[in-house]
Scaffold this motif. Structure first.
Motif, PDB file in Angstrom:
ATOM      1  N   GLU A 168      -4.823  -0.671  -2.521  1.00 50.89           N
ATOM      2  CA  GLU A 168      -4.704  -0.921  -1.052  1.00 50.89           C
ATOM      3  C   GLU A 168      -4.886   0.192  -0.333  1.00 50.89           C
ATOM      4  N   ARG A 169      -5.777   0.210   0.876  1.00 46.00           N
ATOM      5  CA  ARG A 169      -5.799   1.291   1.815  1.00 46.00           C
ATOM      6  C   ARG A 169      -5.061   1.256   3.013  1.00 46.00           C
ATOM      7  N   PHE A 170      -5.110   2.161   3.860  1.00 45.03           N
ATOM      8  CA  PHE A 170      -4.406   2.313   4.841  1.00 45.03           C
ATOM      9  C   PHE A 170      -5.292   2.478   6.266  1.00 45.03           C
ATOM     10  N   GLN A 171      -4.618   1.686   7.237  1.00 41.15           N
ATOM     11  CA  GLN A 171      -5.523   1.866   8.575  1.00 41.15           C
ATOM     12  C   GLN A 171      -4.368   2.084   9.679  1.00 41.15           C
ATOM     13  N   SER A 178      -3.591   0.818  25.363  1.00 42.43           N
ATOM     14  CA  SER A 178      -2.914   2.301  25.360  1.00 42.43           C
ATOM     15  C   SER A 178      -4.018   3.176  25.335  1.00 42.43           C
ATOM     16  N   ARG A 179      -3.704   4.453  26.146  1.00 43.02           N
ATOM     17  CA  ARG A 179      -4.760   5.340  26.250  1.00 43.02           C
ATOM     18  C   ARG A 179      -5.328   5.824  24.868  1.00 43.02           C
ATOM     19  N   LEU A 180      -4.383   5.756  23.731  1.00 42.58           N
ATOM     20  CA  LEU A 180      -4.841   6.296  22.384  1.00 42.58           C
ATOM     21  C   LEU A 180      -5.726   5.337  21.852  1.00 42.58           C
ATOM     22  N   ALA A 181      -5.864   4.182  22.287  1.00 36.73           N
ATOM     23  CA  ALA A 181      -7.013   2.987  21.789  1.00 36.73           C
ATOM     24  C   ALA A 181      -8.106   3.145  22.383  1.00 36.73           C
ATOM     25  N   THR A 184     -12.465   7.445  20.790  1.00 31.39           N
ATOM     26  CA  THR A 184     -12.560   8.036  19.251  1.00 31.39           C
ATOM     27  C   THR A 184     -11.084   8.186  18.814  1.00 31.39           C
ATOM     28  N   LEU A 185     -10.424   7.698  17.772  1.00 30.82           N
ATOM     29  CA  LEU A 185      -9.245   8.247  17.310  1.00 30.82           C
ATOM     30  C   LEU A 185      -9.320   9.541  16.384  1.00 30.82           C
ATOM     31  N   SER A 186      -9.369  10.731  17.151  1.00 32.32           N
ATOM     32  CA  SER A 186      -9.539  11.818  16.344  1.00 32.32           C
ATOM     33  C   SER A 186      -8.490  12.406  15.641  1.00 32.32           C
ATOM     34  N   MET A 187      -8.732  13.042  14.763  1.00 33.66           N
ATOM     35  CA  MET A 187      -7.581  13.829  13.946  1.00 33.66           C
ATOM     36  C   MET A 187      -6.580  14.507  15.195  1.00 33.66           C
ATOM     37  N   GLU A 188      -7.215  15.033  16.108  1.00 37.73           N
ATOM     38  CA  GLU A 188      -6.291  15.869  16.878  1.00 37.73           C
ATOM     39  C   GLU A 188      -5.309  14.932  17.767  1.00 37.73           C
ATOM     40  N   VAL A 261      -7.177  -2.089  15.464  1.00 36.60           N
ATOM     41  CA  VAL A 261      -7.082  -1.406  14.334  1.00 36.60           C
ATOM     42  C   VAL A 261      -8.107  -0.297  14.183  1.00 36.60           C
ATOM     43  N   ARG A 262      -7.852   0.923  13.764  1.00 39.17           N
ATOM     44  CA  ARG A 262      -8.602   1.908  13.617  1.00 39.17           C
ATOM     45  C   ARG A 262      -8.662   2.378  12.199  1.00 39.17           C
TER      46      ARG A 262
END
Length: 311
Positions: A168-171, A178-181, A184-188, A261-262
């Motif tokens: 199983e992997r994670f997402q 949301s603004r977060l969505a 791109t969901l960058s590492m920062e 989902v990202r």
């Protein structure tokens, strides 16, 4: 039958008394009267020259001698059950056996429905007791209080055999408004966000994905902790938070919650989900059948997931 002047029938009563630390509950589980169980306890006290169970306040506690006997007696009875009393074959269509299985709510939501469907098709009277991993699962496995434990390989004990079920992997799941969505969901952005983290209710457990993050030397800002993997997607709705969860749960939740989902913006090792059973029960025909059902159910789960992903 006696061995060294001990009536071996008393071992069954002793085992239950040491498990329950209660005359009434032990009697109930063995379908005996309380007076008969009290009589058995009296005979055991005489034989071992020890109180075994003593009243402390409103409950009974095991004496040090009883604590020493507890695992030994269980081991003896389990050996007898697995080698002498075990039936030579298991016919699911004619069985009403109950299987006790420790599962997380992740497994309960994803794999177990397929297990139950497979099992019902072969043995409609077979029963299942699906238990939360609230207590130390490997301890219960050592004492054969459960037939099967399903959990990540990292939490398994080396004392009993295992079989891999699936990886199983994670997402990441985010509230879609949301603004977060957005973008791109960058590492920062990921590391700056508040996180929803699941802490399994087992007494010594920690979040598996938290364990994966520590492997990378990363420290996230945890805003919410929960005991339920399946509830995590709902807990980000209406917030600027992110939950890093099992991919199968993420895909399930995306079908009925306002989330997106990202991919996790870093490489995380996959989780290996395995099943584990007591070493003495490897040749138990019922356990062998149950293990086959689980493997077949994984294939059913994967096939169903593939169909949903195409639609």
């Amino acid at each position: 039958m006696r061995f060294n002047k001990l009536d071996l029938n008393l071992l069954v009563a002793l085992d239950m008394l040491l498990i329950e630390a209660s005359i009434s509950r032990a009697a109930e589980r063995l379908h005996m009267s309380q007076s008969a169980m009290s009589n058995a306890l009296g005979r055991l006290r005489d034989y071992f020259d020890d109180e075994l169970l003593v009243q402390v306040g409103r409950r009974m506690e095991l004496t040090p001698r009883a604590e020493v006997l507890k695992d030994t007696v269980r081991d003896v009875l389990l050996r007898i059950d697995s080698s002498v009393a075990a039936k030579p074959e298991f016919l699911p269509a004619k069985s009403d056996r109950e299987f006790r299985i420790f599962v997380s709510d992740f497994t309960l939501a994803t794999l177990i429905p397929h297990v139950l469907a497979r099992a019902h098709a072969q043995g409609p009277d077979i029963r299942f007791s699906l238990l939360p991993q609230v207590l130390e699962p490997t301890r219960s496995l050592d004492r054969a209080e459960v037939d099967l434990v399903v959990m990540p390989s990292e939490y398994c004990t080396s004392s009993h055999p295992t079989e891999a079920l699936f990886s199983e992997r994670f997402q990441c799941v985010l509230w879609r408004d949301s603004r977060l969505a957005q973008g791109t969901l960058s590492m920062e952005r990921y590391m700056a966000a508040g996180h929803v983290v699941t802490m399994p209710p087992a007494t010594n457990a920690s979040s598996l994905e938290d364990w994966l993050f520590k492997r990378h030397g990363l420290q996230r800002r945890v805003d919410v902790t929960s005991f339920s993997f399946a509830s995590s997607p709902a807990l980000v709705v209406g917030t600027e938070r992110v939950a890093t969860i099992h991919s199968r749960l993420a895909q399930q939740a995306a079908r009925h919650l306002p989330i997106v989902v990202r991919e996790v913006p870093m490489a995380l090792a996959e989780m290996s989900q395995v099943m584990q059973w007591h070493r003495y029960r490897t040749r138990d025909p019922g356990i062998e059948w149950l293990r086959r059902v689980f493997h077949d159910a994984v294939r059913d789960m994967d096939a169903a997931d593939s169909v949903l992903l195409r639609t």
